[in-house]
Scaffold this motif. Structure first.
Motif, PDB file in Angstrom:
ATOM      1  N   ALA A  40     -18.904 137.245 104.370  1.00 20.09           N
ATOM      2  CA  ALA A  40     -18.374 138.608 104.491  1.00 20.09           C
ATOM      3  C   ALA A  40     -18.692 139.423 103.241  1.00 20.09           C
ATOM      4  O   ALA A  40     -19.012 140.627 103.324  1.00 20.09           O
ATOM      5  CB  ALA A  40     -16.867 138.568 104.729  1.00 20.09           C
ATOM      6  N   GLY A  41     -18.639 138.787 102.061  1.00 24.50           N
ATOM      7  CA  GLY A  41     -18.960 139.488 100.822  1.00 24.50           C
ATOM      8  C   GLY A  41     -20.416 139.907 100.764  1.00 24.50           C
ATOM      9  O   GLY A  41     -20.748 141.012 100.293  1.00 24.50           O
ATOM     10  N   LEU A  42     -21.315 139.046 101.249  1.00 20.30           N
ATOM     11  CA  LEU A  42     -22.741 139.392 101.275  1.00 20.30           C
ATOM     12  C   LEU A  42     -23.010 140.547 102.235  1.00 20.30           C
ATOM     13  O   LEU A  42     -23.763 141.473 101.926  1.00 20.30           O
ATOM     14  CB  LEU A  42     -23.556 138.160 101.674  1.00 20.30           C
ATOM     15  N   VAL A  43     -22.381 140.483 103.399  1.00 23.40           N
ATOM     16  CA  VAL A  43     -22.537 141.567 104.376  1.00 23.40           C
ATOM     17  C   VAL A  43     -21.980 142.873 103.801  1.00 23.40           C
ATOM     18  O   VAL A  43     -22.586 143.942 103.924  1.00 23.40           O
ATOM     19  CB  VAL A  43     -21.829 141.207 105.698  1.00 23.40           C
ATOM     20  N   LEU A  44     -20.828 142.778 103.161  1.00 27.50           N
ATOM     21  CA  LEU A  44     -20.178 143.960 102.602  1.00 27.50           C
ATOM     22  C   LEU A  44     -21.027 144.607 101.517  1.00 27.50           C
ATOM     23  O   LEU A  44     -21.143 145.840 101.455  1.00 27.50           O
ATOM     24  CB  LEU A  44     -18.813 143.559 102.039  1.00 27.50           C
ATOM     25  N   SER A  45     -21.627 143.795 100.658  1.00 29.90           N
ATOM     26  CA  SER A  45     -22.428 144.346  99.563  1.00 29.90           C
ATOM     27  C   SER A  45     -23.622 145.139 100.081  1.00 29.90           C
ATOM     28  O   SER A  45     -24.078 146.083  99.437  1.00 29.90           O
ATOM     29  CB  SER A  45     -22.897 143.225  98.636  1.00 29.90           C
ATOM     30  N   GLY A  66     -21.789 154.977  90.972  1.00 29.70           N
ATOM     31  CA  GLY A  66     -21.199 154.463  92.198  1.00 29.70           C
ATOM     32  C   GLY A  66     -21.201 152.948  92.225  1.00 29.70           C
ATOM     33  O   GLY A  66     -20.280 152.323  92.779  1.00 29.70           O
ATOM     34  N   LEU A  67     -22.229 152.339  91.620  1.00 34.91           N
ATOM     35  CA  LEU A  67     -22.294 150.876  91.562  1.00 34.91           C
ATOM     36  C   LEU A  67     -21.292 150.347  90.541  1.00 34.91           C
ATOM     37  O   LEU A  67     -20.612 149.339  90.787  1.00 34.91           O
ATOM     38  CB  LEU A  67     -23.711 150.430  91.204  1.00 34.91           C
ATOM     39  N   TYR A  68     -21.198 151.005  89.381  1.00 35.92           N
ATOM     40  CA  TYR A  68     -20.198 150.605  88.394  1.00 35.92           C
ATOM     41  C   TYR A  68     -18.794 150.636  89.013  1.00 35.92           C
ATOM     42  O   TYR A  68     -17.999 149.705  88.861  1.00 35.92           O
ATOM     43  CB  TYR A  68     -20.210 151.555  87.186  1.00 35.92           C
ATOM     44  N   ALA A 349     -18.589 142.252  94.500  1.00 30.59           N
ATOM     45  CA  ALA A 349     -18.745 142.720  93.122  1.00 30.59           C
ATOM     46  C   ALA A 349     -19.820 141.926  92.387  1.00 30.59           C
ATOM     47  O   ALA A 349     -20.615 142.491  91.621  1.00 30.59           O
ATOM     48  CB  ALA A 349     -17.409 142.615  92.393  1.00 30.59           C
ATOM     49  N   VAL A 350     -19.852 140.614  92.620  1.00 26.35           N
ATOM     50  CA  VAL A 350     -20.862 139.763  91.967  1.00 26.35           C
ATOM     51  C   VAL A 350     -22.262 140.152  92.436  1.00 26.35           C
ATOM     52  O   VAL A 350     -23.198 140.261  91.628  1.00 26.35           O
ATOM     53  CB  VAL A 350     -20.580 138.278  92.260  1.00 26.35           C
ATOM     54  N   VAL A 351     -22.426 140.387  93.737  1.00 29.52           N
ATOM     55  CA  VAL A 351     -23.741 140.759  94.275  1.00 29.52           C
ATOM     56  C   VAL A 351     -24.214 142.073  93.664  1.00 29.52           C
ATOM     57  O   VAL A 351     -25.376 142.213  93.257  1.00 29.52           O
ATOM     58  CB  VAL A 351     -23.687 140.857  95.812  1.00 29.52           C
ATOM     59  N   ILE A 352     -23.322 143.065  93.569  1.00 31.18           N
ATOM     60  CA  ILE A 352     -23.717 144.355  92.995  1.00 31.18           C
ATOM     61  C   ILE A 352     -24.074 144.185  91.518  1.00 31.18           C
ATOM     62  O   ILE A 352     -25.015 144.813  91.022  1.00 31.18           O
ATOM     63  CB  ILE A 352     -22.573 145.376  93.163  1.00 31.18           C
ATOM     64  N   THR A 353     -23.338 143.329  90.808  1.00 28.02           N
ATOM     65  CA  THR A 353     -23.651 143.062  89.407  1.00 28.02           C
ATOM     66  C   THR A 353     -25.042 142.451  89.267  1.00 28.02           C
ATOM     67  O   THR A 353     -25.823 142.828  88.374  1.00 28.02           O
ATOM     68  CB  THR A 353     -22.600 142.117  88.798  1.00 28.02           C
ATOM     69  N   VAL A 354     -25.370 141.516  90.133  1.00 31.92           N
ATOM     70  CA  VAL A 354     -26.709 140.902  90.111  1.00 31.92           C
ATOM     71  C   VAL A 354     -27.780 141.960  90.352  1.00 31.92           C
ATOM     72  O   VAL A 354     -28.820 141.973  89.679  1.00 31.92           O
ATOM     73  CB  VAL A 354     -26.793 139.788  91.173  1.00 31.92           C
ATOM     74  N   VAL A 355     -27.521 142.860  91.289  1.00 33.12           N
ATOM     75  CA  VAL A 355     -28.477 143.943  91.551  1.00 33.12           C
ATOM     76  C   VAL A 355     -28.662 144.803  90.309  1.00 33.12           C
ATOM     77  O   VAL A 355     -29.793 145.159  89.939  1.00 33.12           O
ATOM     78  CB  VAL A 355     -27.991 144.809  92.738  1.00 33.12           C
ATOM     79  N   LEU A 356     -27.565 145.133  89.632  1.00 35.55           N
ATOM     80  CA  LEU A 356     -27.645 145.979  88.437  1.00 35.55           C
ATOM     81  C   LEU A 356     -28.399 145.291  87.305  1.00 35.55           C
ATOM     82  O   LEU A 356     -29.145 145.930  86.555  1.00 35.55           O
ATOM     83  CB  LEU A 356     -26.239 146.339  87.964  1.00 35.55           C
ATOM     84  N   VAL A 357     -28.199 144.007  87.162  1.00 36.50           N
ATOM     85  CA  VAL A 357     -28.793 143.281  86.039  1.00 36.50           C
ATOM     86  C   VAL A 357     -30.255 142.915  86.299  1.00 36.50           C
ATOM     87  O   VAL A 357     -31.107 142.986  85.408  1.00 36.50           O
ATOM     88  CB  VAL A 357     -27.968 142.018  85.726  1.00 36.50           C
ATOM     89  N   PHE A 358     -30.578 142.570  87.550  1.00 33.51           N
ATOM     90  CA  PHE A 358     -31.899 142.022  87.814  1.00 33.51           C
ATOM     91  C   PHE A 358     -32.760 142.835  88.782  1.00 33.51           C
ATOM     92  O   PHE A 358     -33.973 142.603  88.848  1.00 33.51           O
ATOM     93  CB  PHE A 358     -31.769 140.590  88.379  1.00 33.51           C
ATOM     94  N   ALA A 359     -32.191 143.748  89.550  1.00 34.28           N
ATOM     95  CA  ALA A 359     -32.973 144.340  90.641  1.00 34.28           C
ATOM     96  C   ALA A 359     -32.828 145.859  90.742  1.00 34.28           C
ATOM     97  O   ALA A 359     -32.882 146.415  91.834  1.00 34.28           O
ATOM     98  CB  ALA A 359     -32.581 143.692  91.963  1.00 34.28           C
ATOM     99  N   THR A 360     -32.646 146.547  89.629  1.00 30.27           N
ATOM    100  CA  THR A 360     -32.530 148.004  89.709  1.00 30.27           C
ATOM    101  C   THR A 360     -33.833 148.656  90.167  1.00 30.27           C
ATOM    102  O   THR A 360     -33.817 149.732  90.771  1.00 30.27           O
ATOM    103  CB  THR A 360     -32.128 148.597  88.347  1.00 30.27           C
ATOM    104  N   GLY A 361     -34.958 147.983  89.904  1.00 31.39           N
ATOM    105  CA  GLY A 361     -36.237 148.548  90.337  1.00 31.39           C
ATOM    106  C   GLY A 361     -36.338 148.684  91.839  1.00 31.39           C
ATOM    107  O   GLY A 361     -37.068 149.548  92.355  1.00 31.39           O
TER     108      GLY A 361
END
Length: 584
Positions: A40-45, A66-68, A349-361
């Motif tokens: 559910a967390g993966l779907v939600l992210s 918005g991500l922060y 929250a963890v998934v969005i953090t990973v996106v911010l740290v590793f996948a902003t491109g």
């Protein structure tokens, strides 16, 4: 049967757990829930990332905020929120309110860093207001917005958002403020050829895709699918060369802890906006929480919900975020995906953090017209035209209140509109007490009790007796109306001997009304008419005794039931029920 208990009730952890429900969730967590919560967390992210960016821009802020905000509010509510299923985050209904609050305070030309500081302070203020109100047990504040005014406010908000996002959807921008000015500027821009055909095609197709996929395949993350397809299209076809604006490069990494500061002189305006946002957020949260709690057999803890939302806002404000609320659509997504606890929000929250740290491109090529499409789709879900039509058929006065609230938001602005909506709700309550329904009662063949003679013109009446019902507490605002109504009945019926007040609806009598009753009783006695009461509630009777009304009003003229009062009058006068009114 006892109501099902929530985890914190089943596994109490002391007074601390009352205010930190996350502790009880950890202690009572069933490991069998973990798989469902992760999925559910993966779907939600997949929904949180594009919506968070879109709603940030709706609030007049950089998309990355918005991500922060999404990360911190999810974590804050997971610790302090009482619901196992509610999902918090940037919200389309709050975006215009945030923009309306901070935009006048930001220097002309716009300064992103200054705007973020104001938005973060606003989030802190919203959080403090919510936490203090929850601690003081002010959860009832959500009732300040009645359903009709809430419908009207949301319809007006939807209209305002849609008109404001139409230029972005079609690939251009306008310099205007307010619904009328923005609508005029949009029409002039289209007429002058400001539309970018490529951007417009991308935006309109994205909007259609979101709406169609959401309806046809509701379990599919339509927003994510559309964003991915649109971004790939922009990248592969190099549509930026054709004037399609994109988000561009966003800062990489987790936001640092920041204590925002603004000039002291700007705090009153921010506090006013914070109170309005808190009321809307609470009303939205309570309606959503009640809906999902009913499905799960849980109970809603209104005061703790305020503390949970407040904590989420405080945490977001300390990390360059902005005010948040509960999202009904995202909560529904998490629920459909099998969410069992707030671990779902933590995973998101963890998934969005990973996106911010590793996948902003990966977000560099997200086109602005698609963000406009996301916001417009959300705004369409805010509007409730069927409910508005239902108000028209059910109760015209509440329909009128709804339309006034709509016009208030559309013509006066978002913040004045919400204040107007609250004022209308309060005035509507006062109106019902000020001008309550009143009726003369009679006996209807085949029906128990006595009934309104306006509804039953053929009702039987007893000569010399009027049974009068006043459907409100008797207070300073309506006491003159009560007295005038009784005097009018006496003047219209010279042979009247008793006025019997059916007092069951009277939940209170204040001192102003008590003085009126004394004067009224003296006026009636001078005309040979007795004032009697039936079914006076015990607390009200105690007040009448304390007011010493029985020195004027005969104590024997207080009866436990209407039937006993009518029987006493009949025994005294020998009268019986008679059909004294003709059926039209």
């Amino acid at each position: 049967m006892a109501a099902p208990t929530s985890p914190q009730e089943a596994h109490p952890t002391g007074a601390l757990a009352e205010y930190v429900p996350g502790l009880a969730t950890v202690r009572s967590y069933d490991r069998r829930w973990l798989g469902k919560d992760v999925v559910a967390g993966l779907v939600l992210s997949a929904l949180l990332v594009p919506q968070g960016m879109a709603y940030a821009e709706l609030a007049g802020l950089p998309a990355v905020t918005g991500l922060y905000t999404s990360i911190l509010c999810l974590l804050g509510y997971a610790v302090f929120g009482p619901s196992r299923v509610l999902v918090l985050g940037p919200d389309s209904s709050l975006g215009p309110m945030i923009a309306a609050t901070i935009t006048p305070l930001v220097l002309a030309g716009g300064d992103p860093e200054r705007a973020i500081a104001y938005a973060s302070v606003l989030s802190l203020l919203v959080g403090l207001v919510m936490v203090l109100a929850g601690t003081a047990h002010f959860g009832f504040v959500a009732d300040l917005l009645s359903k009709p005014t809430q419908i009207g406010y949301m319809n007006g908000l939807a209209l305002t958002i849609i008109v404001g996002q139409l230029p972005k959807l079609l690939g251009f921008s306008v310099d205007a403020d307010g619904l009328i000015a923005e609508a005029r500027a949009f029409v002039e821009g289209v007429a002058d050829g400001a539309t970018n055909p490529t951007a417009a095609l991308l935006g309109v197709a994205s909007l259609a895709g979101i709406l169609v996929l959401s309806r046809v395949v509701p379990k599919l993350p339509a927003v994510l699918v559309v964003v991915v397809i649109a971004s790939l299209t922009v990248n592969l076809l190099d549509l930026t060369e054709r004037g399609v604006d994109t988000i561009g490069v966003i800062p990489q990494g987790f936001p640092p802890l920041t204590v925002p500061t603004v000039p002291w002189g700007d705090l009153p305006a921010l506090l006013l906006g914070a109170v309005a946002i808190a009321v809307v957020a609470l009303a939205d949260t309570m309606s959503t929480a009640s809906s999902f709690a009913a499905r799960r057999g849980d109970r809603v803890r209104g005061d703790q919900e305020m503390i949970g939302i407040g904590a989420a806002n405080v945490l977001a404000g300390l990390f360059q975020g902005f005010p948040v609320s509960t999202s009904g659509s995202r909560t529904a997504v998490a629920d459909q995906a099998g969410s069992r606890s707030q671990v779902t929000g933590v995973v998101g929250a963890v998934v969005i953090t990973v996106v911010l740290v590793f996948a902003t491109g990966a977000m560099e090529y997200v086109p602005q017209p698609v963000l406009g499409a996301i916001v417009i789709a959300a705004a369409l879900s805010l509007a409730d035209l069927p409910a508005t039509r239902r108000l028209w058929h059910q109760r015209r006065t509440e329909f009128t209140l709804s339309i006034i609230a709509l016009l208030g938001v559309a013509l006066l602005g978002v913040l004045p509109g919400i204040l107007l909506a609250i004022a209308l709700s309060i005035l509507n309550v006062f109106r019902r007490v000020w001008w309550p329904h009143q009726a003369e009662l009679g006996r209807v063949d085949g029906l128990d009790g006595l009934h309104d003679t306006d509804q039953y013109p053929h009702a039987e009446l007893m000569p010399g007796l009027v049974v009068f019902r006043f459907d409100a507490p008797l207070i300073f605002a309506n006491s003159r109306m009560f007295g005038d109504a009784v005097r009018a009945m006496v003047e219209e019926q010279p042979d009247l001997r008793w006025v019997l007040v059916a007092a069951e609806p009277m939940t209170d009598v204040d001192t102003t009304a008590a003085d009126m009753l004394v004067e009224l009783d003296e006026w009636l006695n001078a005309r040979g008419v007795s004032l009697a009461f039936a079914e006076v509630k015990d607390p009200v009777r105690a007040k009448l005794t304390r007011y010493e009304l029985e020195r004027t009003i005969d104590p024997t003229h207080f009866y436990p039931t209407i039937d006993e009062a009518v029987a006493a009058y009949a025994a005294q006068t020998g009268e019986t029920w008679r059909p004294t009114k003709e059926t039209p």
